[in-house]
Design a protein around this motif. Structure first.
Motif, PDB file in Angstrom:
ATOM      1  N   LYS A   1      24.512  48.121  25.383  1.00  0.00           N
ATOM      2  CA  LYS A   1      25.926  48.426  25.185  1.00  0.00           C
ATOM      3  C   LYS A   1      26.701  48.015  26.431  1.00  0.00           C
ATOM      4  CE  LYS A   1      25.368  52.310  21.962  1.00  0.00           C
ATOM      5  NZ  LYS A   1      23.927  52.134  21.760  1.00  0.00           N
ATOM      6  N   ILE A   2      27.956  47.646  26.239  1.00  0.00           N
ATOM      7  CA  ILE A   2      28.787  47.160  27.346  1.00  0.00           C
ATOM      8  C   ILE A   2      29.227  48.334  28.214  1.00  0.00           C
ATOM      9  CG2 ILE A   2      30.968  46.039  27.919  1.00  0.00           C
ATOM     10  CD1 ILE A   2      30.706  44.421  25.373  1.00  0.00           C
ATOM     11  N   PRO A   3      29.098  48.228  29.551  1.00  0.00           N
ATOM     12  CA  PRO A   3      29.614  49.291  30.435  1.00  0.00           C
ATOM     13  C   PRO A   3      31.134  49.425  30.289  1.00  0.00           C
ATOM     14  CG  PRO A   3      28.135  47.805  31.610  1.00  0.00           C
ATOM     15  CD  PRO A   3      28.413  47.170  30.292  1.00  0.00           C
ATOM     16  N   LYS A   4      31.633  50.598  30.617  1.00  0.00           N
ATOM     17  CA  LYS A   4      33.065  50.886  30.493  1.00  0.00           C
ATOM     18  C   LYS A   4      33.624  51.309  31.848  1.00  0.00           C
ATOM     19  CE  LYS A   4      32.700  52.288  25.640  1.00  0.00           C
ATOM     20  NZ  LYS A   4      32.947  53.373  24.653  1.00  0.00           N
ATOM     21  N   TYR A   5      34.851  50.862  32.109  1.00  0.00           N
ATOM     22  CA  TYR A   5      35.507  51.164  33.385  1.00  0.00           C
ATOM     23  C   TYR A   5      36.938  51.620  33.110  1.00  0.00           C
ATOM     24  CZ  TYR A   5      31.593  48.413  35.121  1.00  0.00           C
ATOM     25  OH  TYR A   5      30.329  47.944  35.375  1.00  0.00           O
ATOM     26  N   SER A   6      37.421  52.500  33.976  1.00  0.00           N
ATOM     27  CA  SER A   6      38.802  52.988  33.856  1.00  0.00           C
ATOM     28  C   SER A   6      39.332  53.343  35.241  1.00  0.00           C
ATOM     29  CB  SER A   6      38.883  54.206  32.929  1.00  0.00           C
ATOM     30  OG  SER A   6      38.121  55.281  33.461  1.00  0.00           O
ATOM     31  N   VAL A   7      40.645  53.145  35.419  1.00  0.00           N
ATOM     32  CA  VAL A   7      41.328  53.542  36.652  1.00  0.00           C
ATOM     33  C   VAL A   7      41.962  54.905  36.394  1.00  0.00           C
ATOM     34  CG1 VAL A   7      43.089  52.924  38.339  1.00  0.00           C
ATOM     35  CG2 VAL A   7      41.743  51.133  37.232  1.00  0.00           C
ATOM     36  N   ASP A   8      41.469  55.940  37.099  1.00  0.00           N
ATOM     37  CA  ASP A   8      41.897  57.316  36.826  1.00  0.00           C
ATOM     38  C   ASP A   8      43.051  57.772  37.708  1.00  0.00           C
ATOM     39  OD1 ASP A   8      39.823  57.460  34.944  1.00  0.00           O
ATOM     40  OD2 ASP A   8      38.396  58.026  36.499  1.00  0.00           O
ATOM     41  N   ALA A   9      43.063  57.352  38.944  1.00  0.00           N
ATOM     42  CA  ALA A   9      44.104  57.817  39.869  1.00  0.00           C
ATOM     43  C   ALA A   9      44.344  56.758  40.933  1.00  0.00           C
ATOM     44  CB  ALA A   9      43.703  59.143  40.518  1.00  0.00           C
ATOM     45  N   MET A  10      45.583  56.793  41.469  1.00  0.00           N
ATOM     46  CA  MET A  10      45.965  55.842  42.509  1.00  0.00           C
ATOM     47  C   MET A  10      46.966  56.517  43.442  1.00  0.00           C
ATOM     48  SD  MET A  10      47.616  52.028  42.047  1.00  0.00           S
ATOM     49  CE  MET A  10      46.164  51.460  41.160  1.00  0.00           C
ATOM     50  N   ARG A  11      46.800  56.306  44.720  1.00  0.00           N
ATOM     51  CA  ARG A  11      47.681  56.894  45.720  1.00  0.00           C
ATOM     52  C   ARG A  11      47.900  55.880  46.833  1.00  0.00           C
ATOM     53  NH1 ARG A  11      49.185  62.125  47.208  1.00  0.00           N
ATOM     54  NH2 ARG A  11      49.737  62.370  49.416  1.00  0.00           N
ATOM     55  N   ILE A  12      49.137  55.809  47.331  1.00  0.00           N
ATOM     56  CA  ILE A  12      49.474  54.896  48.406  1.00  0.00           C
ATOM     57  C   ILE A  12      49.567  55.690  49.703  1.00  0.00           C
ATOM     58  CG2 ILE A  12      51.188  53.297  49.313  1.00  0.00           C
ATOM     59  CD1 ILE A  12      51.944  52.585  46.499  1.00  0.00           C
ATOM     60  N   THR A  13      48.724  55.364  50.646  1.00  0.00           N
ATOM     61  CA  THR A  13      48.752  56.038  51.946  1.00  0.00           C
ATOM     62  C   THR A  13      49.512  55.225  52.994  1.00  0.00           C
ATOM     63  OG1 THR A  13      46.621  55.043  52.532  1.00  0.00           O
ATOM     64  CG2 THR A  13      46.579  57.222  51.487  1.00  0.00           C
ATOM     65  N   GLU A  14      49.743  53.955  52.730  1.00  0.00           N
ATOM     66  CA  GLU A  14      50.543  53.128  53.622  1.00  0.00           C
ATOM     67  C   GLU A  14      51.277  52.076  52.815  1.00  0.00           C
ATOM     68  OE1 GLU A  14      50.049  50.102  57.482  1.00  0.00           O
ATOM     69  OE2 GLU A  14      48.304  50.847  56.404  1.00  0.00           O
ATOM     70  N   PHE A  15      52.577  51.972  53.086  1.00  0.00           N
ATOM     71  CA  PHE A  15      53.407  50.965  52.416  1.00  0.00           C
ATOM     72  C   PHE A  15      54.584  50.663  53.344  1.00  0.00           C
ATOM     73  CE2 PHE A  15      55.931  49.108  48.933  1.00  0.00           C
ATOM     74  CZ  PHE A  15      54.938  48.376  48.292  1.00  0.00           C
ATOM     75  N   ASN A  16      54.322  49.894  54.395  1.00  0.00           N
ATOM     76  CA  ASN A  16      55.281  49.663  55.473  1.00  0.00           C
ATOM     77  C   ASN A  16      55.766  48.224  55.456  1.00  0.00           C
ATOM     78  OD1 ASN A  16      54.916  52.324  56.374  1.00  0.00           O
ATOM     79  ND2 ASN A  16      53.170  51.706  57.661  1.00  0.00           N
ATOM     80  N   TYR A  17      57.078  48.095  55.629  1.00  0.00           N
ATOM     81  CA  TYR A  17      57.704  46.776  55.696  1.00  0.00           C
ATOM     82  C   TYR A  17      58.118  46.504  57.124  1.00  0.00           C
ATOM     83  CZ  TYR A  17      61.065  42.999  54.962  1.00  0.00           C
ATOM     84  OH  TYR A  17      61.756  41.807  55.035  1.00  0.00           O
ATOM     85  N   GLY A  18      57.658  45.379  57.672  1.00  0.00           N
ATOM     86  CA  GLY A  18      58.003  45.018  59.044  1.00  0.00           C
ATOM     87  C   GLY A  18      59.256  44.171  59.089  1.00  0.00           C
ATOM     88  N   ASN A  19      60.287  44.666  59.768  1.00  0.00           N
ATOM     89  CA  ASN A  19      61.552  43.936  59.839  1.00  0.00           C
ATOM     90  C   ASN A  19      61.457  42.683  60.704  1.00  0.00           C
ATOM     91  OD1 ASN A  19      62.971  45.799  58.221  1.00  0.00           O
ATOM     92  ND2 ASN A  19      63.197  47.189  59.976  1.00  0.00           N
ATOM     93  N   VAL A  20      60.500  42.661  61.626  1.00  0.00           N
ATOM     94  CA  VAL A  20      60.407  41.534  62.547  1.00  0.00           C
ATOM     95  C   VAL A  20      59.810  40.310  61.850  1.00  0.00           C
ATOM     96  CG1 VAL A  20      59.442  40.712  64.719  1.00  0.00           C
ATOM     97  CG2 VAL A  20      60.215  43.096  64.516  1.00  0.00           C
ATOM     98  N   ASP A  21      58.666  40.474  61.215  1.00  0.00           N
ATOM     99  CA  ASP A  21      57.968  39.339  60.579  1.00  0.00           C
ATOM    100  C   ASP A  21      58.051  39.365  59.055  1.00  0.00           C
ATOM    101  OD1 ASP A  21      56.440  41.563  60.211  1.00  0.00           O
ATOM    102  OD2 ASP A  21      54.575  40.691  60.962  1.00  0.00           O
ATOM    103  N   ASN A  22      58.826  40.330  58.505  1.00  0.00           N
ATOM    104  CA  ASN A  22      59.004  40.437  57.046  1.00  0.00           C
ATOM    105  C   ASN A  22      57.668  40.581  56.303  1.00  0.00           C
ATOM    106  OD1 ASN A  22      61.800  40.182  57.290  1.00  0.00           O
ATOM    107  ND2 ASN A  22      61.716  37.941  57.079  1.00  0.00           N
ATOM    108  N   SER A  23      56.713  41.258  56.912  1.00  0.00           N
ATOM    109  CA  SER A  23      55.405  41.465  56.277  1.00  0.00           C
ATOM    110  C   SER A  23      55.329  42.862  55.686  1.00  0.00           C
ATOM    111  CB  SER A  23      54.285  41.257  57.291  1.00  0.00           C
ATOM    112  OG  SER A  23      54.352  42.232  58.313  1.00  0.00           O
ATOM    113  N   LEU A  24      54.474  42.993  54.685  1.00  0.00           N
ATOM    114  CA  LEU A  24      54.277  44.271  54.012  1.00  0.00           C
ATOM    115  C   LEU A  24      52.820  44.677  54.152  1.00  0.00           C
ATOM    116  CD1 LEU A  24      55.317  46.553  52.117  1.00  0.00           C
ATOM    117  CD2 LEU A  24      54.642  45.096  50.194  1.00  0.00           C
TER     118      LEU A  24
END
Length: 250
Positions: free
Chosen positions: A92-115
């Motif tokens: 039988k084919i294995p099954k996968y699911s995404v149950d939860a997601m949390r962002i601990t870092e989401f920073n935008y740099g004004n100097v180099d425009n990087s995320l």
């Protein structure tokens, strides 16, 4: 009285006697010691039939026939093996699911425009097989994408998943995106709609265990479509819906 020999005079002006017009012995014959002509001897040459030249086309046809025969035999053997595995082990084919997601870092740099982003993701892997185990090998790769831009990436740990086993995996995915000003604008527009589409892609090398037999290495390819409400830092993300597709290859 003795006989008198008669002497006939020869005319010196008469010349030599005429030559015979026909040969005394035929052409191809010879005279024997007894003076009789013998029949000509004929030499007999033994007949040797010539072998027909070998044709290259026939050799090529034989090689092609043998190759096709071997391919057909291999296909038949693989079909027999697949039938045995199907009826004996009932895979039988294995099954996968995404149950939860949390962002601990989401920073935008004004100097180099990087995320810079760090996601904590909980994934559930289910093995519904009664007689088949799964070895998750090293070298896996997971990534989260938004509209063709990779936000973060990571990997799975090595572990063995037994029969009818459910395993919860807590993963940390990190990443950095350059020139992310346009990306932030698009994310803000999607956040206002309350629906941000994300894609999770996973490539995982595994080995299948049939009873006590460990097979060759395969690759599980998992693709999940996830819709979340926002991507705010230090905030639990609500997953509106998700669906995962699974396939495998060598």
């Amino acid at each position: 009285m003795a006989d008198h020999q008669r002497i006939h005079p020869v005319d010196p002006e008469a010349g030599p006697p005429p030559k015979p017009t026909a040969p005394l012995v035929g052409r191809g014959s010879f005279r024997s010691e007894k003076g009789d002509p013998e029949r000509p001897m004929h030499r007999t040459i033994p007949y040797a039939p010539m072998k027909p030249p070998k044709r290259r086309g026939s050799c090529c046809k034989k090689c092609l026939c043998w190759t096709l025969a071997l391919i057909i035999i291999q296909i038949i053997l693989l079909g027999i093996l697949a039938a045995i595995i199907y009826f004996v082990f009932d895979p039988k084919i294995p099954k996968y699911s995404v149950d939860a997601m949390r962002i601990t870092e989401f920073n935008y740099g004004n100097v180099d425009n990087s995320l810079s982003a760090t996601f904590d993701v909980n994934i559930t892997a289910r093995n519904p097989n009664k007689k088949i185990g799964i070895y998750y090998e090293g070298g896996s790769h997971l990534s989260v994408w938004y509209t063709g831009t990779k936000l973060c990436e990571g990997s799975l740990p090595k572990f063995y998943q037994g029969h009818r086993n459910t395993t919860l995996l807590s993963l940390v995915l990190t990443g950095q995106t350059q020139d992310a000003s346009g990306l932030l604008t698009s994310l803000e527009a999607q956040r206002q709609t309350g629906n941000i589409p994300l894609n999770l892609r996973a490539t995982v090398p595994v080995r299948i265990k049939l009873g006590s037999l460990k097979l060759m290495k395969w690759k599980f390819l998992v693709r999940c479509r996830i819709n979340v409400d926002s991507l705010a830092q230090n905030n639990a993300i609500r997953i509106r819906d998700s669906s995962c597709k699974f396939r495998f290859r060598l």
